[in-house]
Scaffold this motif. Structure first.
Motif: not given
Length: 364
Positions: A167-176, A215-223
Motif C-alpha cells: 500500500l506504500e506510495r506518495g502523492s496520493a489524494a488525501m481526505g479525512v 482498510t482496503a476500499l474500491p480502487d479508483l476507476p483509473e490510476a
C-alpha cells in the motif's frame, strides 16, 4: 501562457543556478545520498499582478520548496518535507518542517521529519498531523512505508507502524472523515527526467487514526497521481491528476460516498482544465484548485496558472482569477476562509521557489 514571476522569485532562481558555484544555500537532508537532478532554465521575469482575492505573503523563510505537503493546526500552516535546491546544484529531498503563523505573518522552524521525504501523504486528525509514507531516494524516488504522527504542543514526531506492504506510495489524494484518513491513488516510483519511470496506482485505502487499522476500499476507476483530493459532506472527491507522466494529465472527477453501505465511485462534472501537480483546498462546499503541470506550449512542458472551483452541491465548475505566480508541485490548506499556498515550482520539473500566496474566495 505562463504569467511572469516577481523579484523575489528572480532571486530564488538565481540561487538555483548559482548553487554549483558554492554560494551559501541551505543544506538539506537526504534519505539517501546522490539525489541530484537538473533544474530548468528560468522563465522570463516581471512583477505579478495581485488582487481579485489574491494576496502576497512573506516568502518561505527557509527558502525554495517544492513537492511538499501542508497541514493546518489552529492558525498555523505547516510545510512538510519536499525538495529544495542542492548545495551543488539540482534538488534534494528534505526533512525540514516550517510553520507559518497566519495571525502574525511570521515563520519558524518545527521538529524535522524523522525521515526525509518528498510527496508525503499528510492529513490532520484532531490536533495531530499524520504522515503516512511518501517518496524518497537517489536517482529514482521510491515509495516509503515510514509513518509518523506529530504533536504540535510538544513539537515532537512519534513513529507509527509502517504502511502495510503493497500500500506504500506518495502523492496520493488525501481526505479525512470522522477520524479516518483516506488515501486515493498515488505513485510507487518516480524517476525524474525525460522518460523516467512513473508508477501510478489506483489503490484506495483508509487509515483509522484511533486504532491504527488499515482498510482496503474500491480502487479508483483509473490510476492517478499528483491529484487533488478532499472530503466534503461525507463524500471523498478525487480531481484531475495524471497517469504515468507529467503531460498525461486528466480532467476527470470521481466521487465516493463514504457511508459503509454505499462505497462506490461515480463520475462527476470534469475539470475545465486537465491538470496534474495541482494544489487544492476545500472552503465550505467548494473545492478550489490551483496551478499544476502538464501545460504543453510549443512542445515544452510548462505550468498552469488556472484557478478553478468545483461546487459539490451543484456539480458545476467556475473559472476564477489565476495565480499571480503560476506553479505546480505545491500544496494548499484552508485556515478560516483563506487558502494558503506556500512554495512550488514555476517551471516544469524541479524548479523550487519560495513564493507564498494567499487566496480568499469571494463570499457567497
Amino acid at each position: 501562457m505562463t504569467k511572469p514571476v516577481p523579484t523575489t522569485v528572480r532571486a530564488t532562481i538565481a540561487l538555483l543556478l548559482l548553487g554549483s558555484l558554492g554560494l551559501p544555500l541551505a543544506t538539506p537532508v537526504h534519505a539517501h545520498p546522490g539525489h541530484d537532478h537538473p533544474v530548468g532554465t528560468p522563465a522570463p521575469t516581471a512583477d505579478p499582478v495581485y488582487g481579485r482575492g489574491w494576496k502576497p505573503l512573506k516568502d518561505i523563510a527557509g527558502g525554495p520548496r517544492q513537492e511538499h505537503s501542508v497541514a493546518a493546526i489552529g492558525a498555523d500552516v505547516y510545510v512538510i518535507g519536499g525538495i529544495v535546491p542542492g548545495a551543488t546544484g539540482g534538488v534534494v529531498t528534505t526533512d525540514r518542517v516550517e510553520v507559518y503563523d497566519t495571525r502574525r505573518g511570521t515563520w519558524r522552524d518545527a521538529a524535522p521529519l524523522p525521515v526525509a521525504m518528498n510527496h508525503p501523504n499528510v492529513a490532520v486528525v484532531g490536533d495531530r498531523i499524520y504522515v503516512l509514507g511518501g517518496l524518497s531516494g537517489g536517482t529514482s524516488w521510491q515509495a516509503l512505508r515510514d509513518s509518523f504522527v506529530y504533536d504540535p504542543r510538544r513539537d515532537r514526531w512519534q513513529p507509527l507502524p509502517p504502511v502495510p506492504a503493497g500500500l506504500e506510495r506518495g502523492s496520493a489524494a488525501m481526505g479525512v472523515h470522522l477520524g479516518t484518513i483516506y488515501l486515493a491513488g498515488g505513485m510507487r516510483t518516480l524517476t525524474p527526467g525525460p522518460g523516467g519511470l512513473q508508477d501510478t496506482v489506483a489503490t484506495v485505502s483508509a487509515y483509522h487514526a484511533a486504532t491504527g487499522r488499515w482498510t482496503a476500499l474500491p480502487d479508483l476507476p483509473e490510476a492517478r497521481d499528483h491529484v487533488a483530493g478532499a472530503v466534503v459532506g461525507g463524500t471523498l472527491y478525487v480531481l484531475g491528476g495524471r497517469d504515468r507522466g507529467q503531460v498525461n494529465v486528466r480532467d476527470t472527477v470521481y466521487a465516493m460516498d463514504l457511508h459503509p453501505r454505499t462505497r462506490a465511485w461515480t463520475e462527476r462534472a470534469p475539470m475545465p482544465t486537465a491538470r496534474g501537480g495541482l494544489a487544492f483546498a476545500a472552503v465550505g462546499d467548494r473545492i478550489y484548485t490551483f496551478g499544476g503541470e502538464g501545460n504543453v506550449v510549443d512542445g515544452v512542458n510548462t505550468v498552469f496558472g488556472q484557478t478553478e472551483a468545483y461546487d459539490t452541491r451543484t456539480d458545476r465548475w467556475e473559472r476564477l482569477a489565476p495565480m499571480p505566480v503560476p506553479r505546480h508541485g505545491t500544496a494548499a490548506v484552508t485556515v478560516g476562509d483563506t487558502v494558503y499556498i506556500p512554495g512550488g515550482g514555476n517551471l516544469g520539473g524541479g524548479a523550487p521557489v519560495a513564493v507564498h500566496d494567499a487566496y480568499r474566495p469571494a463570499r457567497r
